[in-house]
Write a protein that holds these residues in place. Structure first.
Motif, PDB file in Angstrom:
ATOM      1  N   LEU A   1       0.821  -1.209   0.000  1.00 30.19           N
ATOM      2  CA  LEU A   1       0.000   0.000   0.000  1.00 30.19           C
ATOM      3  C   LEU A   1       0.857   1.262   0.000  1.00 30.19           C
ATOM      4  O   LEU A   1       0.503   2.262  -0.624  1.00 30.19           O
ATOM      5  N   ALA A   2       1.990   1.226   0.699  1.00 28.20           N
ATOM      6  CA  ALA A   2       2.894   2.376   0.726  1.00 28.20           C
ATOM      7  C   ALA A   2       3.470   2.642  -0.669  1.00 28.20           C
ATOM      8  O   ALA A   2       3.610   3.804  -1.082  1.00 28.20           O
ATOM      9  N   VAL A   3       3.784   1.569  -1.408  1.00 28.40           N
ATOM     10  CA  VAL A   3       4.286   1.729  -2.775  1.00 28.40           C
ATOM     11  C   VAL A   3       3.200   2.303  -3.685  1.00 28.40           C
ATOM     12  O   VAL A   3       3.454   3.224  -4.471  1.00 28.40           O
ATOM     13  N   VAL A   4       1.983   1.769  -3.585  1.00 31.62           N
ATOM     14  CA  VAL A   4       0.866   2.274  -4.401  1.00 31.62           C
ATOM     15  C   VAL A   4       0.572   3.724  -4.044  1.00 31.62           C
ATOM     16  O   VAL A   4       0.267   4.541  -4.922  1.00 31.62           O
ATOM     17  N   ARG A   5       0.658   4.062  -2.778  1.00 34.20           N
ATOM     18  CA  ARG A   5       0.473   5.448  -2.327  1.00 34.20           C
ATOM     19  C   ARG A   5       1.461   6.367  -3.030  1.00 34.20           C
ATOM     20  O   ARG A   5       1.115   7.468  -3.480  1.00 34.20           O
ATOM     21  N   LYS A   6       2.705   5.918  -3.133  1.00 31.61           N
ATOM     22  CA  LYS A   6       3.740   6.710  -3.816  1.00 31.61           C
ATOM     23  C   LYS A   6       3.450   6.804  -5.309  1.00 31.61           C
ATOM     24  O   LYS A   6       3.602   7.868  -5.914  1.00 31.61           O
ATOM     25  N   MET A   7       3.034   5.708  -5.912  1.00 34.64           N
ATOM     26  CA  MET A   7       2.743   5.704  -7.345  1.00 34.64           C
ATOM     27  C   MET A   7       1.596   6.635  -7.708  1.00 34.64           C
ATOM     28  O   MET A   7       1.626   7.312  -8.740  1.00 34.64           O
ATOM     29  N   LEU A   8       0.581   6.679  -6.849  1.00 35.06           N
ATOM     30  CA  LEU A   8      -0.599   7.505  -7.110  1.00 35.06           C
ATOM     31  C   LEU A   8      -0.403   8.950  -6.684  1.00 35.06           C
ATOM     32  O   LEU A   8      -1.223   9.804  -7.022  1.00 35.06           O
ATOM     33  N   GLY A   9       0.657   9.233  -5.931  1.00 35.18           N
ATOM     34  CA  GLY A   9       0.814  10.566  -5.371  1.00 35.18           C
ATOM     35  C   GLY A   9      -0.229  10.839  -4.304  1.00 35.18           C
ATOM     36  O   GLY A   9      -0.669  11.976  -4.112  1.00 35.18           O
ATOM     37  N   ASN A  10      -0.650   9.780  -3.625  1.00 31.97           N
ATOM     38  CA  ASN A  10      -1.695   9.864  -2.603  1.00 31.97           C
ATOM     39  C   ASN A  10      -1.124  10.476  -1.318  1.00 31.97           C
ATOM     40  O   ASN A  10       0.001  10.180  -0.936  1.00 31.97           O
ATOM     41  N   ASN A  11      -1.931  11.323  -0.660  1.00 32.34           N
ATOM     42  CA  ASN A  11      -1.459  12.013   0.537  1.00 32.34           C
ATOM     43  C   ASN A  11      -2.100  11.510   1.831  1.00 32.34           C
ATOM     44  O   ASN A  11      -2.019  12.179   2.867  1.00 32.34           O
ATOM     45  N   GLU A  12      -2.747  10.367   1.759  1.00 28.29           N
ATOM     46  CA  GLU A  12      -3.369   9.826   2.960  1.00 28.29           C
ATOM     47  C   GLU A  12      -2.314   9.508   4.025  1.00 28.29           C
ATOM     48  O   GLU A  12      -1.201   9.109   3.704  1.00 28.29           O
ATOM     49  N   ALA A  13      -2.692   9.694   5.290  1.00 27.44           N
ATOM     50  CA  ALA A  13      -1.767   9.466   6.399  1.00 27.44           C
ATOM     51  C   ALA A  13      -1.401   7.986   6.487  1.00 27.44           C
ATOM     52  O   ALA A  13      -2.179   7.102   6.076  1.00 27.44           O
ATOM     53  N   TYR A  14      -0.237   7.727   7.055  1.00 25.15           N
ATOM     54  CA  TYR A  14       0.237   6.344   7.144  1.00 25.15           C
ATOM     55  C   TYR A  14      -0.584   5.509   8.129  1.00 25.15           C
ATOM     56  O   TYR A  14      -0.578   4.280   8.033  1.00 25.15           O
ATOM     57  N   TRP A  15      -1.310   6.170   9.030  1.00 25.47           N
ATOM     58  CA  TRP A  15      -2.154   5.377   9.920  1.00 25.47           C
ATOM     59  C   TRP A  15      -3.307   4.744   9.139  1.00 25.47           C
ATOM     60  O   TRP A  15      -3.753   3.652   9.458  1.00 25.47           O
ATOM     61  N   ARG A  16      -3.760   5.427   8.060  1.00 25.10           N
ATOM     62  CA  ARG A  16      -4.785   4.829   7.202  1.00 25.10           C
ATOM     63  C   ARG A  16      -4.203   3.667   6.398  1.00 25.10           C
ATOM     64  O   ARG A  16      -4.877   2.660   6.166  1.00 25.10           O
ATOM     65  N   VAL A  17      -2.975   3.847   5.931  1.00 26.09           N
ATOM     66  CA  VAL A  17      -2.291   2.752   5.215  1.00 26.09           C
ATOM     67  C   VAL A  17      -2.159   1.550   6.132  1.00 26.09           C
ATOM     68  O   VAL A  17      -2.385   0.400   5.719  1.00 26.09           O
ATOM     69  N   CYS A  18      -1.817   1.814   7.385  1.00 33.32           N
ATOM     70  CA  CYS A  18      -1.691   0.751   8.382  1.00 33.32           C
ATOM     71  C   CYS A  18      -3.042   0.061   8.606  1.00 33.32           C
ATOM     72  O   CYS A  18      -3.120  -1.171   8.694  1.00 33.32           O
TER      73      CYS A  18
ATOM     74  N   LEU B   1     -10.332   3.574  -7.870  1.00 32.94           N
ATOM     75  CA  LEU B   1     -10.205   2.304  -7.151  1.00 32.94           C
ATOM     76  C   LEU B   1      -9.604   1.232  -8.046  1.00 32.94           C
ATOM     77  O   LEU B   1      -8.710   0.480  -7.624  1.00 32.94           O
ATOM     78  N   PHE B   2     -10.060   1.150  -9.290  1.00 34.43           N
ATOM     79  CA  PHE B   2      -9.540   0.148 -10.231  1.00 34.43           C
ATOM     80  C   PHE B   2      -8.070   0.404 -10.539  1.00 34.43           C
ATOM     81  O   PHE B   2      -7.265  -0.529 -10.612  1.00 34.43           O
ATOM     82  N   ARG B   3      -7.718   1.668 -10.701  1.00 40.38           N
ATOM     83  CA  ARG B   3      -6.311   2.018 -10.970  1.00 40.38           C
ATOM     84  C   ARG B   3      -5.415   1.609  -9.808  1.00 40.38           C
ATOM     85  O   ARG B   3      -4.341   1.039 -10.006  1.00 40.38           O
ATOM     86  N   ALA B   4      -5.868   1.891  -8.589  1.00 41.03           N
ATOM     87  CA  ALA B   4      -5.088   1.520  -7.401  1.00 41.03           C
ATOM     88  C   ALA B   4      -4.989   0.006  -7.276  1.00 41.03           C
ATOM     89  O   ALA B   4      -3.939  -0.524  -6.877  1.00 41.03           O
ATOM     90  N   TRP B   5      -6.063  -0.697  -7.626  1.00 36.93           N
ATOM     91  CA  TRP B   5      -6.074  -2.164  -7.559  1.00 36.93           C
ATOM     92  C   TRP B   5      -5.079  -2.764  -8.542  1.00 36.93           C
ATOM     93  O   TRP B   5      -4.348  -3.706  -8.212  1.00 36.93           O
ATOM     94  N   ILE B   6      -5.018  -2.201  -9.752  1.00 37.12           N
ATOM     95  CA  ILE B   6      -4.052  -2.663 -10.752  1.00 37.12           C
ATOM     96  C   ILE B   6      -2.624  -2.369 -10.297  1.00 37.12           C
ATOM     97  O   ILE B   6      -1.725  -3.217 -10.397  1.00 37.12           O
ATOM     98  N   LEU B   7      -2.403  -1.156  -9.772  1.00 38.68           N
ATOM     99  CA  LEU B   7      -1.066  -0.794  -9.293  1.00 38.68           C
ATOM    100  C   LEU B   7      -0.628  -1.658  -8.115  1.00 38.68           C
ATOM    101  O   LEU B   7       0.565  -1.888  -7.915  1.00 38.68           O
ATOM    102  N   LEU B   8      -1.607  -2.132  -7.346  1.00 46.67           N
ATOM    103  CA  LEU B   8      -1.294  -3.023  -6.232  1.00 46.67           C
ATOM    104  C   LEU B   8      -0.630  -4.302  -6.741  1.00 46.67           C
ATOM    105  O   LEU B   8       0.354  -4.778  -6.163  1.00 46.67           O
ATOM    106  N   TYR B   9      -1.135  -4.844  -7.853  1.00 52.57           N
ATOM    107  CA  TYR B   9      -0.549  -6.060  -8.421  1.00 52.57           C
ATOM    108  C   TYR B   9       0.778  -5.767  -9.109  1.00 52.57           C
ATOM    109  O   TYR B   9       1.713  -6.580  -9.041  1.00 52.57           O
TER     110      TYR B   9
END
Length: 275
Positions: free
Chosen positions: A22-39, A88-96
């Protein structure tokens, strides 16, 4: 064949890997959500994965849907707070995609380490390597976006050059107020040959490492800027560089203000322009 699964170890390993994914996908998307949400997303992902594995599901296809569908979607939605189906679909693809990258790097590092206690260290190292690879890909993409082919025209002569669109080039002519691009002196020789350049004057400039200087300023008949939208620029101004631009693999520094209001000249291909 009998397998013994330690659910606590399985949960912790999945939680760690899901968090890194999730941290890698966050970086790929330029997402600014806090790491507690990633956790939190990784926690849900690990929990649902353990349930899907531990529950006696009769069909393998159902288990695959639970693992790759429900668990991953909930993990992405919770951890990255994606909006809408497209994101959501883009993030799901980037997850894989990040999973394949992390798996490859992790597998490569693992062959040199035999201690299971270093699992987390290997996972973290894999994260930083994949993040570095992604940053390099983004950098190269930006570099290619700011490079283009330009066809310079003086009279009947045309010369094709590689140009860098430099947003830091704010050079303007004091007399006309027109933006000025910078061109390599060898290109000028190809355009004018041994002939004297008519209407030459000088323009002052300053840059990093040089407080003040002057460059010869010439007016070209025109130039084609070859990007996705091809543009014809009438009577552009070009300052002749004192140094050698070709060392950086381009022969012209294009002022981005030149491109504003450029004229689309249709489907003519710059690669077939005669020199």
């Amino acid at each position: 064949m009998h397998y013994e699964l330690y659910i606590d170890v399985f949960f912790l390993e999945n939680f760690a890997m899901d968090f890194i994914l999730l941290a890698v996908v966050r970086k790929m998307l330029g997402n600014n959500e806090a790491y507690w949400r990633v956790c939190l997303g990784a926690l849900f992902g690990a929990l649902l994965t353990c349930l899907a594995v531990a529950l006696p599901v009769p069909y393998a296809s159902v288990k695959l849907i639970l693992l790759h569908g429900l668990a991953n979607i909930v993990m992405v939605k919770t951890g990255l707070k994606t909006q809408g189906f497209k994101e959501l679909f883009r993030a799901w693809i980037l997850l894989y995609i990040s999973g394949f990258l992390l798996g490859g790097v992790f597998g490569f590092l693992k062959q040199y380490v035999r201690l299971g206690s270093l699992f987390l260290a290997l996972a973290v190292a894999s994260y930083y390597i994949v993040s570095g690879i992604w940053s390099l890909v983004v950098y190269l993409g930006r570099q290619s976006r700011y490079r283009c082919q330009v066809v310079l025209q003086v009279g009947a002569k045309r010369v094709i050059v590689q140009a860098l669109i430099d947003t830091g080039n704010c050079l303007k002519d004091d007399i006309t107020g027109k933006p000025v691009s910078i061109i390599d002196k060898n290109v000028i020789k190809k355009l004018w040959g041994e002939n004297d350049i008519a209407g030459i004057r000088y323009i002052s400039y300053h840059s990093i490492g040089k407080a003040e200087g002057v460059m010869p300023l010439v007016t070209l008949d025109g130039m084609y800027v070859c990007r996705k939208e091809k543009e014809w620029i009438e009577k552009p101004l070009a300052a002749i560089c004192e140094g050698d631009l070709t060392a950086d693999r381009y022969e012209m520094i294009l002022n981005p203000d030149v491109l504003i209001g450029g004229i689309d000249y249709g489907n003519k291909s710059c690669s077939t322009a005669s020199i």
